[in-house]
Design a protein around this motif. Structure first.
Motif, short mmCIF file in Angstrom:
data_model
loop_
_atom_site.label_atom_id
_atom_site.label_comp_id
_atom_site.label_asym_id
_atom_site.label_seq_id
_atom_site.Cartn_x
_atom_site.Cartn_y
_atom_site.Cartn_z
N ASP A 220 -8.31 -8.77 3.66
CA ASP A 220 -8.44 -7.78 2.59
C ASP A 220 -9.16 -8.37 1.37
OD1 ASP A 220 -7.08 -6.13 4.26
OD2 ASP A 220 -5.21 -6.10 3.11
N LEU A 221 -8.90 -9.63 1.07
CA LEU A 221 -9.59 -10.27 -0.05
C LEU A 221 -11.09 -10.38 0.22
CD1 LEU A 221 -7.10 -13.14 -1.00
CD2 LEU A 221 -7.76 -11.19 -2.44
N ARG A 222 -11.44 -10.67 1.46
CA ARG A 222 -12.86 -10.79 1.82
C ARG A 222 -13.59 -9.46 1.69
NH1 ARG A 222 -14.74 -15.19 4.96
NH2 ARG A 222 -13.19 -16.83 5.24
N THR A 223 -12.88 -8.36 1.86
CA THR A 223 -13.50 -7.04 1.76
C THR A 223 -13.46 -6.50 0.33
OG1 THR A 223 -11.46 -5.83 2.26
CG2 THR A 223 -12.85 -6.49 4.12
N GLY A 224 -12.93 -7.28 -0.60
CA GLY A 224 -12.83 -6.83 -1.97
C GLY A 224 -11.81 -5.73 -2.16
N THR A 225 -10.86 -5.63 -1.23
CA THR A 225 -9.87 -4.56 -1.29
C THR A 225 -8.47 -5.12 -1.04
OG1 THR A 225 -11.58 -3.20 -0.24
CG2 THR A 225 -9.45 -2.16 -0.63
N PRO A 226 -7.95 -5.94 -1.95
CA PRO A 226 -6.59 -6.45 -1.75
C PRO A 226 -5.59 -5.31 -1.57
CG PRO A 226 -7.67 -7.59 -3.57
CD PRO A 226 -8.57 -6.45 -3.19
N GLY A 227 -4.71 -5.48 -0.60
CA GLY A 227 -3.70 -4.46 -0.34
C GLY A 227 -4.10 -3.43 0.70
N LEU A 228 -5.33 -3.54 1.23
CA LEU A 228 -5.82 -2.54 2.18
C LEU A 228 -4.92 -2.41 3.40
CD1 LEU A 228 -8.10 -0.55 2.96
CD2 LEU A 228 -9.29 -2.49 4.02
N HIS A 229 -4.39 -3.53 3.88
CA HIS A 229 -3.53 -3.50 5.07
C HIS A 229 -2.10 -3.91 4.77
CE1 HIS A 229 -7.61 -3.76 6.92
NE2 HIS A 229 -7.06 -2.95 7.80
N ASP A 230 -1.70 -3.83 3.51
CA ASP A 230 -0.32 -4.14 3.17
C ASP A 230 0.63 -3.09 3.75
OD1 ASP A 230 -1.14 -6.32 1.77
OD2 ASP A 230 -0.56 -5.57 -0.22
N ILE A 231 1.78 -3.55 4.21
CA ILE A 231 2.84 -2.64 4.65
C ILE A 231 4.14 -3.09 4.01
CG2 ILE A 231 1.73 -2.02 6.84
CD1 ILE A 231 3.59 -4.00 8.23
N LYS A 232 5.02 -2.13 3.81
CA LYS A 232 6.34 -2.45 3.27
C LYS A 232 7.20 -3.10 4.36
CE LYS A 232 6.03 -0.43 -0.88
NZ LYS A 232 4.70 0.18 -0.81
N ARG A 233 8.12 -3.95 3.92
CA ARG A 233 8.99 -4.63 4.88
C ARG A 233 9.91 -3.64 5.59
NH1 ARG A 233 9.96 -9.80 5.86
NH2 ARG A 233 11.93 -10.44 6.79
N ARG A 234 10.33 -2.62 4.85
CA ARG A 234 11.23 -1.61 5.43
C ARG A 234 10.47 -0.30 5.59
NH1 ARG A 234 14.65 2.40 3.35
NH2 ARG A 234 16.46 2.82 4.69
N VAL A 235 10.56 0.29 6.78
CA VAL A 235 9.89 1.56 7.03
C VAL A 235 10.66 2.67 6.34
CG1 VAL A 235 9.07 3.17 8.79
CG2 VAL A 235 9.14 0.72 9.29
N ALA A 236 9.99 3.35 5.43
CA ALA A 236 10.66 4.42 4.69
C ALA A 236 9.60 5.36 4.12
CB ALA A 236 11.51 3.84 3.56
N HIS A 237 10.01 6.59 3.91
CA HIS A 237 9.14 7.59 3.29
C HIS A 237 9.32 7.51 1.78
CE1 HIS A 237 6.99 11.23 2.43
NE2 HIS A 237 8.06 11.83 1.96
N GLU A 238 8.21 7.37 1.05
CA GLU A 238 8.28 7.24 -0.41
C GLU A 238 7.44 8.34 -1.04
OE1 GLU A 238 7.03 3.30 -1.34
OE2 GLU A 238 8.79 2.34 -0.42
N PRO A 239 8.06 9.45 -1.44
CA PRO A 239 7.32 10.55 -2.07
C PRO A 239 6.64 10.08 -3.36
CG PRO A 239 9.56 11.22 -1.47
CD PRO A 239 9.51 9.73 -1.34
N ARG A 240 5.50 10.68 -3.67
CA ARG A 240 4.79 10.32 -4.89
C ARG A 240 3.90 11.48 -5.32
NH1 ARG A 240 1.24 6.86 -1.20
NH2 ARG A 240 -0.81 7.90 -1.19
N GLU A 241 3.45 11.42 -6.55
CA GLU A 241 2.50 12.39 -7.05
C GLU A 241 1.08 11.87 -6.80
OE1 GLU A 241 3.19 13.30 -11.11
OE2 GLU A 241 5.15 14.21 -10.76
N SER A 242 0.16 12.78 -6.57
CA SER A 242 -1.22 12.38 -6.31
C SER A 242 -1.91 11.94 -7.60
CB SER A 242 -1.99 13.54 -5.68
OG SER A 242 -3.36 13.19 -5.51
N VAL A 243 -2.86 10.99 -7.45
CA VAL A 243 -3.68 10.57 -8.59
C VAL A 243 -4.99 11.36 -8.62
CG1 VAL A 243 -2.71 8.24 -8.58
CG2 VAL A 243 -4.81 8.72 -7.27
N LEU A 244 -5.20 12.25 -7.65
CA LEU A 244 -6.44 13.03 -7.61
C LEU A 244 -6.37 14.22 -8.56
CD1 LEU A 244 -7.06 13.25 -3.74
CD2 LEU A 244 -7.97 11.56 -5.34
#
Length: 271
Positions: A220-244
């Protein structure tokens, strides 16, 4: 190759890395993030085409052996898993070839509402404000609208994968395709994995949804996109508001064609 090969494909930012991280918990399985096999497959096809004057010496049977040999050699003795899942968004365009080369292989396509895919990419852009991303050819300019248009274009990261998915979904080889919705994977991971195991004909395995591991930070660092393939340790649904912006979010609201039964004439399995 005596091992079984299946494929993970579908839309970006839709859970393919999470799915691979879960599948690789099974000691019989090998799975990972998007890899080079899709590109190697396409390059070899092109080099064996008649744009190469030497193609006259290559028969279709030889082409098949050479393409199958890619998998034999790439996943050689370094990978001792009995079942391999290769991940690449291009595999949904290769169902006719996959059917011929590997008749028992299946393709699992991860999908997600397109507006939330665009939102997810935009969040990465904002998070990495000082690191222009390879997703946009390292261009630091533009607006959320130009970025969304670029992503959704036919040659964009989302648009290409979306068109490829529809090609597979409506094509005659759709019987070997399963769609896994992101929300299903994060809300009901146990039921989702059980459906996948049934689809590929493998005995079930007890996965640990509270301790999921996958590390792609260097990539991810090589692509200039840190966090691109990050996953949470626990599988869970996390609702959020859109930034669009609301109008941009609404633009993609009707693109989830797989959710309407009338749009599924071939009866593709959708989890």
């Amino acid at each position: 190759m005596s091992r079984t090969i299946h494929f993970i494909s579908g839309l970006p930012r839709s859970g393919s890395t999470l799915l691979a991280a879960l599948l690789k918990q099974n000691p019989r399985f090998h799975a990972g993030m998007s890899g080079p096999m899709g590109g190697l497959f396409s390059t070899m096809l092109a080099e064996m085409s008649h744009r190469n004057e030497m193609a006259v010496f290559i028969s279709d049977e030889q082409r098949k052996r050479l393409l199958h040999g890619l998998f034999d050699n790439y996943y050689g003795p370094e990978t001792d898993a009995e079942v391999i899942f290769d991940t690449n968004r291009s595999w949904t365009t290769r169902l006719p070839a996959i059917k011929t080369l590997m008749p028992n292989s299946k393709v699992i396509a991860c999908v997600r509402d397109v507006q939330w895919i665009i939102d997810s990419v935009e969040r990465l852009v904002r998070k990495n404000a000082f690191s222009p991303s390879s997703i946009f050819n390292y261009n630091p300019g533009g607006t959320v609208y130009t970025r969304a248009n670029g992503l959704a274009g036919s040659d964009g990261m989302v648009g290409y994968a979306y068109d490829a998915l529809k090609e597979a979904f409506y094509g005659p080889e759709a019987d070997r395709l399963m769609l896994v919705q992101y929300d299903s994977l994060v809300k009901e991971p146990g039921l989702t994995l059980a459906a996948i195991y049934a689809f590929i004909g493998e005995p079930t395995f007890k996965h640990d949804f509270d301790n999921v591991e996958y590390d792609a930070r260097e990539f991810d660092l090589r692509t200039g996109t840190p966090g691109l393939h990050d996953i949470k340790r626990r599988v869970a649904h996390e609702p959020r508001e859109s930034v669009l912006p609301p109008d941009l979010f609404r633009r993609f609201e009707n693109d989830s064609f797989w959710k309407q039964a009338e749009n599924n004439p071939r009866g593709v399995r959708v989890v």
